[in-house]
Scaffold this motif. Structure first.
Motif: not given
Length: 384
Positions: A82-90, A141-144
């Protein structure tokens, strides 16, 4: 329905690891599922977010490492990172549910151990190309959602039901066979934890009901080849758990083996129930001398009664001349035999310890010990 998978807009300054996954699913605006070859997860910086560093010497990680080396294709069958991230781009790159996924400023929320196992395997000489056989599930997952998931992961250990040896019993092919036999006969044989336990001996609308706990205790006394130390251990919940934990060992195989049949299991339980009922009646209201033996060690009485029964026939369907009529034995002879054996044990106890001990607690503990059982059986000539 999950949101439709569409390309993600990306700022010009976007920087992050780029993955070429086997499959991508967007669960919500803040959650992604990405299945990726393990070779793409090594030799990268994933940030710091886990509660622990890599526990190289832990038993769990040693087992996981062994799995990776021996069966890399099974490494990602269960578990996830499980990763947290600022942003995911696909970027679909013209393919359906694949393409390229970039993750900006990743941090590991869960999966430090799994990633550490991969890194250590490469450091120990595993070719990175071989890791392509392992497909690992990433949840990003990103954001809140990052703090929500982090909090739930922290709470997950408290919510996890620890596995016990009983949970592994349904992996025993002999016990599975017996379970099927009981099912075919309309008997409820409760093996798994969490199954509704009926009142003692009451099968309700479904008929006969028995549990693996009482089956184990009974067979430990009455199965062909039963041993006193196994019968003693199986008389308590802790002892049964230890016995179940050693599936494949001699003690366990005394109880459940390839010769175990449902008919024999049911006979053993019925005999053990009847013996316990008889000694329970004998002990009722008797608060003197050595009669507490019947209340405190009924399993010993079941064992001793078993020495007087044709146990070699327990799992056999009796037919023809000379066959054991178990119905007659249990219905007409067992109560009297139990009374005789129980009295002989009480008398042996009185000879071994004429004063019955110097205190209530000491004497009750004494008759529950294996040494006393051995001595009592010896005083009865080994027969009970």
């Amino acid at each position: 329905m999950p949101p439709q998978l569409v390309p993600t807009p990306v700022p010009a300054h976007f920087v992050g690891p780029a993955l070429r996954p086997e499959r991508v699913e967007r669960i919500s605006d803040q959650r992604w599922l990405v299945w990726v070859g393990a070779d793409q997860l090594v030799e990268r910086e994933w940030g710091d977010g886990g509660r622990r560093g890599f526990l190289e010497g832990s038993a769990a990680n040693r087992e996981l490492t062994e799995l990776l080396w021996e069966r890399p294709w099974d490494f990602g069958v269960v578990g996830s990172v499980v990763l947290g991230a600022e942003l995911v781009r696909w970027d679909p790159a013209g393919t359906r549910n694949r393409g390229v996924v970039q993750i900006a400023v990743p941090e590991v929320l869960d999966g430090v151990q799994r990633l550490g196992v991969l890194e250590r395997a490469v450091a120990d000489g595993m070719p990175v190309d071989r890791l392509r056989q392992s497909v690992v599930r990433l949840e990003v997952v990103t954001g809140p959602a990052v703090e929500v998931v982090r909090g739930e992961l922290d709470a997950e250990d408290r919510r996890r039901n620890a596995a016990t040896a009983q949970d592994e019993l349904v992996r025993d092919p002999n016990l599975l066979r017996v379970m099927r036999q009981f099912r075919d006969d309309g008997v409820r044989f409760l093996v798994r934890r969490g199954e509704a336990r009926e009142p003692y001996g009451d099968g309700g609308a479904s008929g006969t009901c028995l549990t693996v706990e009482e089956a184990t205790a009974a067979l430990a006394c009455l199965a062909p080849g039963a041993r006193l130390e196994v019968a003693h251990a199986a008389g308590t919940a802790a002892g049964r758990e230890r016995l179940w934990a050693e599936r494949g060992q001699a003690a366990y195989r005394t109880v459940f083996n390839e010769h175990t049949e449902a008919v024999g299991v049911l006979r053993a339980v019925v005999i053990a129930r009847e013996v316990r009922d008889v000694v329970g009646r004998m002990a009722r209201g008797k608060r003197y001398g050595h009669a507490h033996l019947w209340r405190d060690a009924p399993q010993l009485v079941v064992w001793a009664v078993g020495r007087r029964l044709p146990l070699v026939e327990l799992h056999r369907e009796g037919r023809g001349p000379g066959a054991v009529d178990w119905d007659v034995m249990v219905g007409k002879r067992l109560a009297g035999l139990t009374e005789t054996v129980a009295e002989e044990l009480r008398e042996a106890y009185a000879r071994l310890r004429p004063t019955a001990g110097s205190g209530r607690r000491l004497r009750h503990e004494a008759v529950r010990g294996l040494e006393f059982w051995q001595a009592a059986m010896g005083a009865c000539g080994g027969r009970g």
